[in-house]
Scaffold this motif. Sequence first.
Motif, PDB file in Angstrom:
ATOM      1  N   GLY A  10       0.816  -1.202   0.000  1.00 60.52           N
ATOM      2  CA  GLY A  10       0.000   0.000   0.000  1.00 60.52           C
ATOM      3  C   GLY A  10       0.845   1.246   0.000  1.00 60.52           C
ATOM      4  O   GLY A  10       2.062   1.201  -0.238  1.00 60.52           O
ATOM      5  N   LEU A  11       0.192   2.368   0.271  1.00 58.53           N
ATOM      6  CA  LEU A  11       0.849   3.673   0.320  1.00 58.53           C
ATOM      7  C   LEU A  11       1.020   4.080   1.776  1.00 58.53           C
ATOM      8  O   LEU A  11       0.059   4.036   2.560  1.00 58.53           O
ATOM      9  N   VAL A  12       2.232   4.474   2.144  1.00 63.19           N
ATOM     10  CA  VAL A  12       2.518   4.871   3.525  1.00 63.19           C
ATOM     11  C   VAL A  12       3.499   6.041   3.506  1.00 63.19           C
ATOM     12  O   VAL A  12       4.304   6.165   2.571  1.00 63.19           O
ATOM     13  N   GLN A  13       3.428   6.861   4.520  1.00 62.64           N
ATOM     14  CA  GLN A  13       4.371   7.977   4.620  1.00 62.64           C
ATOM     15  C   GLN A  13       5.711   7.488   5.152  1.00 62.64           C
ATOM     16  O   GLN A  13       5.785   6.471   5.861  1.00 62.64           O
ATOM     17  N   ALA A  14       6.740   8.218   4.833  1.00 63.53           N
ATOM     18  CA  ALA A  14       8.070   7.897   5.344  1.00 63.53           C
ATOM     19  C   ALA A  14       8.030   7.827   6.869  1.00 63.53           C
ATOM     20  O   ALA A  14       7.395   8.654   7.525  1.00 63.53           O
ATOM     21  N   VAL A  63      18.083  -2.969   4.650  1.00 63.50           N
ATOM     22  CA  VAL A  63      16.864  -3.105   5.461  1.00 63.50           C
ATOM     23  C   VAL A  63      17.150  -3.627   6.856  1.00 63.50           C
ATOM     24  O   VAL A  63      16.235  -3.698   7.689  1.00 63.50           O
ATOM     25  N   LYS A  64      18.381  -3.996   7.125  1.00 61.77           N
ATOM     26  CA  LYS A  64      18.736  -4.579   8.418  1.00 61.77           C
ATOM     27  C   LYS A  64      18.395  -3.609   9.540  1.00 61.77           C
ATOM     28  O   LYS A  64      18.698  -2.419   9.473  1.00 61.77           O
ATOM     29  N   LEU A  85       9.947   3.028   7.298  1.00 65.11           N
ATOM     30  CA  LEU A  85      10.031   2.981   5.832  1.00 65.11           C
ATOM     31  C   LEU A  85      10.555   4.279   5.258  1.00 65.11           C
ATOM     32  O   LEU A  85      10.305   5.376   5.788  1.00 65.11           O
ATOM     33  N   LYS A  86      11.294   4.128   4.164  1.00 66.65           N
ATOM     34  CA  LYS A  86      11.910   5.253   3.472  1.00 66.65           C
ATOM     35  C   LYS A  86      11.401   5.302   2.032  1.00 66.65           C
ATOM     36  O   LYS A  86      11.003   4.262   1.483  1.00 66.65           O
ATOM     37  N   GLN A 118       2.543  -4.005  -4.389  1.00 71.17           N
ATOM     38  CA  GLN A 118       3.185  -2.690  -4.499  1.00 71.17           C
ATOM     39  C   GLN A 118       3.287  -2.028  -3.126  1.00 71.17           C
ATOM     40  O   GLN A 118       2.308  -1.953  -2.376  1.00 71.17           O
ATOM     41  N   VAL A 119       4.478  -1.525  -2.839  1.00 73.42           N
ATOM     42  CA  VAL A 119       4.705  -0.709  -1.648  1.00 73.42           C
ATOM     43  C   VAL A 119       5.203   0.647  -2.116  1.00 73.42           C
ATOM     44  O   VAL A 119       6.189   0.737  -2.848  1.00 73.42           O
ATOM     45  N   THR A 120       4.506   1.694  -1.697  1.00 75.84           N
ATOM     46  CA  THR A 120       4.883   3.051  -2.066  1.00 75.84           C
ATOM     47  C   THR A 120       5.052   3.871  -0.791  1.00 75.84           C
ATOM     48  O   THR A 120       4.123   3.936   0.027  1.00 75.84           O
ATOM     49  N   VAL A 121       6.221   4.473  -0.648  1.00 75.67           N
ATOM     50  CA  VAL A 121       6.525   5.276   0.535  1.00 75.67           C
ATOM     51  C   VAL A 121       6.686   6.724   0.083  1.00 75.67           C
ATOM     52  O   VAL A 121       7.578   7.034  -0.714  1.00 75.67           O
TER      53      VAL A 121
END
Length: 123
Positions: A10-14, A63-64, A85-86, A118-121
């Motif tokens: 989905g869509l998420v903010q940084a 991602v560690k 998330l970035k 899909q991942v959108t940041v």
Amino acid sequence: QVQLVESGGGLVQAGGSLRLSCVASGRTFSNYAMGWFRQAPGKGREFVATIWDGGRTYYADSVKGRFTISRDKDKNLVYLQMNSLKPEDTAVYYCAARSLGYTSTRAIDYDYWGQGTQVTVSS
């Protein structure tokens, strides 16, 4: 017929979090190594994380400390918890299964793939 189906993108903010899920069907995957990969527009498929051998895990350096892979063998489920998330984490995320017990960070070594989520940041 073997199937891997991802969900949770989905869509998420940084700075936000998402949890991806992958359900496997068609056979028992308890002895399989499972991995998560991602592919950003115009780039190749990139290793993210893997879990194998009863719970051993390995992560890409990028991602560690932010991502955690886990599995529920009884339910043929694999998860990817993504925190902090970035924008550079934006990509299609794929679940993959490798029939040989030992894991790999190379996409070519995996036998089965999901369709991706899909991942959108946003920044």
